[in-house]
Write a protein that holds these residues in place. Structure first.
Motif, PDB file in Angstrom:
ATOM      1  N   VAL A 187      13.500  96.531  42.316  1.00 48.98           N
ATOM      2  CA  VAL A 187      14.049  95.320  41.537  1.00 48.98           C
ATOM      3  C   VAL A 187      15.018  94.344  42.453  1.00 48.98           C
ATOM      4  O   VAL A 187      14.774  93.352  42.498  1.00 48.98           O
ATOM      5  CB  VAL A 187      14.838  95.960  40.273  1.00 48.98           C
ATOM      6  CG1 VAL A 187      15.323  94.574  39.444  1.00 48.98           C
ATOM      7  CG2 VAL A 187      13.563  96.573  39.394  1.00 48.98           C
ATOM      8  N   THR A 188      15.946  95.085  43.087  1.00 49.84           N
ATOM      9  CA  THR A 188      16.954  94.090  44.044  1.00 49.84           C
ATOM     10  C   THR A 188      16.317  93.524  45.046  1.00 49.84           C
ATOM     11  O   THR A 188      16.366  92.132  45.042  1.00 49.84           O
ATOM     12  CB  THR A 188      18.069  95.205  44.656  1.00 49.84           C
ATOM     13  OG1 THR A 188      18.861  95.891  43.408  1.00 49.84           O
ATOM     14  CG2 THR A 188      19.006  94.221  45.372  1.00 49.84           C
ATOM     15  N   GLN A 189      15.382  94.313  45.574  1.00 48.57           N
ATOM     16  CA  GLN A 189      14.572  93.743  46.934  1.00 48.57           C
ATOM     17  C   GLN A 189      13.548  92.509  46.150  1.00 48.57           C
ATOM     18  O   GLN A 189      13.431  91.387  46.868  1.00 48.57           O
ATOM     19  CB  GLN A 189      13.914  94.666  47.685  1.00 48.57           C
ATOM     20  CG  GLN A 189      14.653  95.440  48.460  1.00 48.57           C
ATOM     21  CD  GLN A 189      15.105  94.893  49.754  1.00 48.57           C
ATOM     22  OE1 GLN A 189      14.354  93.851  50.314  1.00 48.57           O
ATOM     23  NE2 GLN A 189      16.479  95.221  50.036  1.00 48.57           N
ATOM     24  N   TRP A 190      12.962  92.774  45.166  1.00 49.66           N
ATOM     25  CA  TRP A 190      12.124  91.868  44.599  1.00 49.66           C
ATOM     26  C   TRP A 190      12.745  90.623  44.003  1.00 49.66           C
ATOM     27  O   TRP A 190      12.412  89.497  44.428  1.00 49.66           O
ATOM     28  CB  TRP A 190      11.344  92.494  43.249  1.00 49.66           C
ATOM     29  CG  TRP A 190      10.736  91.343  42.576  1.00 49.66           C
ATOM     30  CD1 TRP A 190      10.970  90.751  41.430  1.00 49.66           C
ATOM     31  CD2 TRP A 190       9.387  90.583  42.856  1.00 49.66           C
ATOM     32  NE1 TRP A 190      10.287  89.850  40.853  1.00 49.66           N
ATOM     33  CE2 TRP A 190       9.208  89.888  41.692  1.00 49.66           C
ATOM     34  CE3 TRP A 190       8.437  91.001  43.793  1.00 49.66           C
ATOM     35  CZ2 TRP A 190       8.331  88.846  41.831  1.00 49.66           C
ATOM     36  CZ3 TRP A 190       7.356  89.952  43.733  1.00 49.66           C
ATOM     37  CH2 TRP A 190       7.073  89.191  42.967  1.00 49.66           C
ATOM     38  N   ASN A 191      14.191  90.728  43.384  1.00 52.03           N
ATOM     39  CA  ASN A 191      14.886  89.579  43.175  1.00 52.03           C
ATOM     40  C   ASN A 191      15.174  88.719  44.349  1.00 52.03           C
ATOM     41  O   ASN A 191      14.963  87.476  44.080  1.00 52.03           O
ATOM     42  CB  ASN A 191      16.125  89.904  42.409  1.00 52.03           C
ATOM     43  CG  ASN A 191      15.902  89.982  40.724  1.00 52.03           C
ATOM     44  OD1 ASN A 191      15.179  89.001  40.327  1.00 52.03           O
ATOM     45  ND2 ASN A 191      16.678  90.955  40.225  1.00 52.03           N
TER      46      ASN A 191
END
Length: 617
Positions: A187-191
Motif C-alpha cells: 500500500v505504501t509503495q502504491w501510494n
C-alpha cells in the motif's frame, strides 16, 4: 483509488505465490518438528540444515513472486493513469505528455516491493529456523520427561505456526506478521507511485489544486482534512497548503502508512467534492465517525486473533493432530467477533478472518462465552424450595413475563420472542431463577435488560453478558435448557445472575480489558495478570487463614488444604469443569449460589466470598 482497490492490489501480491511459499515453509518445518520429536538424536543435524532448507524453499518461489508483483503494479497503475488522463482531458487539452511514465513508475514500484519482499522473506526464514530449534527442543524435553507426546506436539505446532508467519525488522527489532507487513509495504509503495504519477500529470496540465477523498469512520486525525480542497504549491489565496494541512509526505499524514485516502485534481466549477455529512451513517450505525473507527479497530484485533488460531490449528492438522483445545478457542473467538459486529452493526469481514499461508481453512469445534456451561457436564443440583414458589406460580400464569417481573420487583427486561416457544414450566423457572438471583445479588444484577434465546454453540446452556458499564443480558440455548427440571433451570439462571456480583469491582471498560487479557493469554500462554475480583478474594481468604496463592501460569487462585476441601464441597463444577482462566469467576458464582440455597455458616469459604462480593467486607 477506492479502498477496495487498495485491498485488491495488496491481495493480488500478498496471496498467490507468496502465500504458497509461506504455506510450504510452515509445512516443511512442521514435518521437521515431528522428525525431531520422534528421533531426538537427529535434532542437531536438523538444526544445522534448517536455515538452508528454508532458503531453498524461498529460491523456488522468488522468481514467481517477482513476476506477479510486477504484473500487478503495471496493470493497476496503467488503469489509474487512464482514469487520470480521461478526467484531465475533459477539462483541458495539452500539447504533449509523457505516455511512458506510468509504465516506468510501475516498474520502479514493483522493484521496490519485490526487494522488500525478498528481505522480509529471508528474515522470516532466519526467524523460523531459530524458533524451530527452540520449539522442537522444548517439545523433546517435555516428552523425555514423561509428558504427553500429543500435547507436546500440539503446543509445538501452535508455537511454530506463529513463528512461521513472523518477520523481524532488524533496524527496530519489531516482529510483525509477514502478510500484514507486506500488505503495508504494498500500500505504501502504491501510494507513492500513484501520487508521483498524479503530480506529474497535474504539472503537465498546470493544475495546482487537489481535493481529498472522504469516508465514514476515518481515523480522527485524518477526518479533519478529508473531503477538502488544498493547494499543492501552498500559494493559493483561497485554499490551504497541502503538506501543511494534511501531513502529506509524512508517515502519519495523507497517503502515509495505512492511509486509504486519495487525492484528485480539483478544477473550480467542474469538480464535485465528496459528501462529508455523515448524519445518515450515524443514524444507521448509532455511532459517530470517530466511534465507528474505534469499533472497527477492535474488530481488526479480534480478526487477528482468529487468523492466528486458525494457523495454529492448520499446522497441527498437517501432522494429524486433533488440536481440539485450539478449535474450541477458535469458536470462542468467532463468537466474540460475531457478538461485537451485532452490537455495533458492523459487517462481518470473513476475508480478514482467513488464516494466511494454510491450505483448507480450519473450523471450530464448539463455541461459547467465557462463562458458558456445557450441557453434557453441567448439572447444578439443589433447590430453592419455598423461596421461589410464589414466583413460579406468578410466571406460570403470566402472559407478559417482562410485565410480571416489573410488577414483582420493579425491573422490566425485554423478553426475546424465542422464550415464548419454551414450555410454560421452563419459562417460569427461567424467570423465577433470575428473579431470585437479582434479589440475592442486588447491585448490577438489577440492571437486567434482556432475556433471550440464542444459538450458543454445541453444549452451551446459558450465559450472562455484560453490556456497557453494567447492563446484564442473559442468553439461553433452547436445546440446552429444554427438558430440564424446574429446580435445575432455576439453579442455572441463578448462577448466571451471580456472575454480576463481580461487576461491582470494575467499570465496563476495565472488565473488557480483563476479558481481552484472558483471551490473549489463552492464545499465547505465559502469565495472566490477576483480575480485580480474584485479587480481592485471594486477599480475603489469606486474611482468615486459608492457604491460597494466585498462579499466573494457571490463571487462577490455587487452593490448598482446608480451602480446597471446602471449595470441592461448594461445587464440583467450579473446581473441575470451568473453562481455563475462569475458575475463580465460577467459584465466586457457585459460592453465592451455595449460600443462597443453604444459608450462611455452612461453608466458611463460601461465606468469605459472599462477604467480599455482596457485603463489601
Amino acid at each position: 483509488m477506492a479502498a477496495d482497490r487498495f485491498d485488491a492490489l495488496a491481495a493480488e501480491i500478498v496471496h498467490g505465490s507468496q502465500e504458497e511459499f509461506v504455506a510450504r515453509l510452515t509445512r516443511e518445518f512442521a514435518q521437521m518438528l515431528e522428525q525431531g520429536v520422534s528421533n531426538p538424536d537427529r535434532l542437531a543435524v536438523l538444526a544445522r540444515l534448517s536455515r538452508d532448507a528454508a532458503l531453498a524453499v524461498w529460491a523456488e518461489y522468488e522468481g514467481r513472486v517477482d513476476e506477479e508483483c510486477a504484473a500487478a503494479f503495471e496493470e493497476a497503475l496503467a488503469a489509474e493513469d487512464e482514469a487520470m488522463l480521461d478526467a484531465l482531458k475533459t477539462w483541458a487539452a495539452v500539447d504533449a505528455y509523457d505516455t511512458g511514465y506510468a509504465a516506468l513508475r510501475a516498474a520502479e514500484a514493483a522493484r521496490g516491493v519485490a526487494e522488500i519482499m525478498r528481505r522480509q522473506n529471508v528474515a522470516m526464514c532466519d526467524a523460523l529456523a531459530d524458533s524451530w530449534y527452540r520449539i522442537t527442543a522444548q517439545a523433546v524435553a517435555e516428552v523425555e520427561s514423561g509428558g504427553s507426546r500429543r500435547a507436546a506436539m500440539e503446543r509445538g505446532c501452535a508455537a511454530l505456526a506463529d513463528a512461521g508467519l513472523q518477520t523481524i525488522d532488524y533496524r527496530s527489532g519489531v516482529s510483525t506478521a509477514v502478510d500484514a507487513a507486506l500488505r503495508r509495504h504494498v500500500v505504501t509503495q502504491w501510494n507513492q507511485a500513484r501520487n508521483d504519477l498524479l503530480m506529474r500529470r497535474m504539472d503537465e496540465w498546470g493544475v495546482d489544486l487537489v481535493f481529498t477523498s472522504a469516508h465514514f469512520g476515518a481515523r480522527p486525525s485524518h477526518a479533519a482534512w478529508q473531503g477538502k480542497v488544498f493547494s499543492r504549491s501552498g500559494s493559493s489565496p483561497d485554499y490551504p497548503g497541502l503538506a501543511e494541512s494534511t501531513g502529506y509526505g509524512t508517515v502519519t499524514g495523507l497517503c502515509g502508512a495505512n492511509c486509504r485516502h486519495t487525492m484528485t485534481p480539483y478544477v473550480e466549477g467542474y469538480s464535485k467534492l465528496p459528501d462529508t455529512d455523515w448524519s445518515e451513517q450515524e443514524r444507521l450505525t448509532g455511532m459517530t465517525s470517530d466511534e465507528y473507527y474505534e469499533a472497527t479497530q477492535r474488530q481488526r484485533r479480534y480478526e487477528l486473533a482468529i487468523r492466528r488460531t486458525k494457523r495454529e490449528i492448520a499446522t497441527g492438522r498437517e501432522l494429524g493432530l486433533d488440536m481440539a483445545d485450539k478449535r474450541v478457542l477458535l469458536g470462542r473467538q468467532q463468537a466474540r467477533v460475531r457478538q461485537w459486529c451485532a452490537e455495533k452493526g458492523l459487517p462481518r469481514d470473513y476475508e480478514r478472518e482467513r488464516a494466511y499461508g494454510v491450505g483448507r481453512q480450519p473450523r471450530s469445534l464448539s463455541t461459547g462465552a467465557l462463562s458458558a456451561r456445557r450441557a453434557k457436564a453441567a448439572a447444578f443440583e439443589g433447590s430453592f424450595g419455598s423461596a421461589t414458589a410464589a414466583a413460579r406460580t406468578a410466571y406460570l400464569s403470566s402472559r407478559d413475563l417482562g410485565r410480571t417481573m416489573y410488577d414483582r420487583i420493579g425491573i422490566r427486561p425485554d423478553i426475546g420472542s424465542g422464550v415464548a416457544n419454551l414450555t410454560p414450566e421452563t419459562r417460569a423457572a427461567i424467570m423465577s431463577g433470575i428473579e431470585h438471583g437479582i434479589g440475592f445479588v442486588g447491585g448490577p444484577a438489577r440492571n437486567l435488560k434482556f432475556v433471550t434465546t440464542s444459538r450458543l454453540g454445541r453444549g452451551v446452556i446459558a450465559q450472562a453478558e455484560r453490556r456497557g458499564d453494567s447492563d446484564l443480558v442473559i442468553r439461553i440455548s433452547p436445546s440446552g435448557i429444554g427438558g430440564r427440571s424446574m429446580d435445575d433451570v432455576e439453579q442455572i439462571m441463578f448462577h448466571e445472575v451471580a456472575h454480576a456480583a463481580e461487576w461491582r469491582l470494575t467499570s465496563g471498560a476495565e472488565w473488557e480489558r480483563e476479558a481481552d487479557r484472558l483471551i490473549r493469554w489463552r492464545e499465547r500462554g505465559g502469565a495472566l495478570r490477576i483480575s480485580r475480583s480474584s485479587a480481592k478474594i485471594e486477599e480475603a481468604l489469606k486474611t482468615v487463614g486459608y492457604s491460597v496463592a494466585y498462579d499466573d501460569r494457571k490463571g487462577q487462585i490455587v487452593l490448598s488444604g482446608k480451602a480446597a476441601e471446602e471449595a470441592s464441597a461448594i461445587s464440583w463444577y467450579a473446581v473441575g469443569r470451568a473453562d481455563t482462566g475462569t475458575q475463580d469467576s465460577e467459584l465466586i458464582a457457585e459460592s453465592i449460589r451455595f449460600v443462597a440455597m443453604n444459608g450462611r455458616g455452612k461453608n466458611r469459604l463460601a461465606d468469605v466470598i459472599v462477604e467480599v462480593l455482596l457485603d463489601g467486607h
